[in-house]
Design a protein around this motif. Sequence first.
Motif, short mmCIF file in Angstrom:
data_model
loop_
_atom_site.label_atom_id
_atom_site.label_comp_id
_atom_site.label_asym_id
_atom_site.label_seq_id
_atom_site.Cartn_x
_atom_site.Cartn_y
_atom_site.Cartn_z
N VAL A 1 -4.27 0.60 3.97
CA VAL A 1 -5.66 0.20 4.16
C VAL A 1 -5.91 -0.97 3.23
CG1 VAL A 1 -8.07 0.93 4.17
CG2 VAL A 1 -6.27 2.61 4.67
N ILE A 2 -6.30 -2.12 3.80
CA ILE A 2 -6.47 -3.34 3.01
C ILE A 2 -7.84 -3.95 3.28
CG2 ILE A 2 -3.98 -3.80 3.10
CD1 ILE A 2 -4.69 -6.19 5.01
N VAL B 1 -2.63 6.04 -2.74
CA VAL B 1 -1.92 5.40 -3.84
C VAL B 1 -2.29 3.93 -3.89
CG1 VAL B 1 0.36 4.82 -4.79
CG2 VAL B 1 0.02 7.01 -3.60
N PHE B 2 -2.70 3.48 -5.08
CA PHE B 2 -2.92 2.05 -5.35
C PHE B 2 -1.92 1.66 -6.43
CE2 PHE B 2 -7.05 3.59 -3.94
CZ PHE B 2 -7.53 2.56 -3.13
N ASN B 3 -0.88 0.93 -6.08
CA ASN B 3 0.07 0.44 -7.07
C ASN B 3 -0.50 -0.85 -7.66
OD1 ASN B 3 1.99 2.47 -6.51
ND2 ASN B 3 2.75 1.30 -4.78
N LEU C 1 -4.66 -6.18 -2.66
CA LEU C 1 -5.11 -4.79 -2.75
C LEU C 1 -4.73 -4.03 -1.49
CD1 LEU C 1 -6.86 -2.33 -3.55
CD2 LEU C 1 -8.82 -3.59 -2.72
N HIS C 2 -4.08 -2.89 -1.66
CA HIS C 2 -3.80 -2.02 -0.53
C HIS C 2 -3.69 -0.58 -1.02
CE1 HIS C 2 0.18 -3.35 -1.97
NE2 HIS C 2 0.70 -2.26 -1.44
N CYS C 3 -4.18 0.29 -0.18
CA CYS C 3 -4.14 1.72 -0.42
C CYS C 3 -3.12 2.32 0.53
CB CYS C 3 -5.52 2.32 -0.16
SG CYS C 3 -5.56 4.12 -0.17
N HIS C 4 -2.14 3.01 -0.02
CA HIS C 4 -1.21 3.77 0.80
C HIS C 4 -1.85 5.13 1.07
CE1 HIS C 4 2.50 1.31 0.14
NE2 HIS C 4 1.85 0.96 -0.96
N LEU C 5 -2.07 5.45 2.31
CA LEU C 5 -2.55 6.77 2.72
C LEU C 5 -1.33 7.53 3.22
CD1 LEU C 5 -4.63 8.91 3.57
CD2 LEU C 5 -4.85 7.66 5.73
N VAL D 1 -12.62 0.78 1.06
CA VAL D 1 -11.21 1.08 1.34
C VAL D 1 -10.98 2.59 1.27
CG1 VAL D 1 -8.86 0.84 0.42
CG2 VAL D 1 -10.32 -1.18 0.65
N VAL D 2 -11.52 3.25 0.25
CA VAL D 2 -11.34 4.69 0.09
C VAL D 2 -12.03 5.46 1.23
CG1 VAL D 2 -11.88 6.68 -1.38
CG2 VAL D 2 -10.94 4.59 -2.38
#
Length: 118
Positions: free
Chosen positions: A45-46, A89-91, A103-107, A68-69
């Motif tokens: 998710v970006i 996860v946000f690395n 910025l990207h969220c791994h779901l 994003v969340v």
Amino acid sequence: MSTTDPDCLFCKIASGEVPAEIVRDGERVLAFRDINPQAPTHVLVIPREHHPDAASAAGAGTGLVDEVVREAHSIAEDEGVASTGYRMVFNTGSGAGQTVFHLHCHLLGGRGLEWPPG
């Protein structure tokens, strides 16, 4: 700050220049399947706007990280993993495994996710 980076892979995906398996396509946020999934559900998710990481986006104070969340949770519901549990996860930084500095969220969901993660 520029809203896009012409050299950024995720900016290119957001603009449609690079193909991806799109899960959600919103005004400010885009979601697509990871090309190297680590779980049955693995969606990135970006934001469409370029920020190198979650901290810089949060610092902008526009509510983008919240969006994003929220989108990640909505996708978890659609994917059927919200009730059993999922991980976001946000690395941040190369030492944490970040390889694309947008910025990207791994779901992640659909299997047991052990702790500690790595």
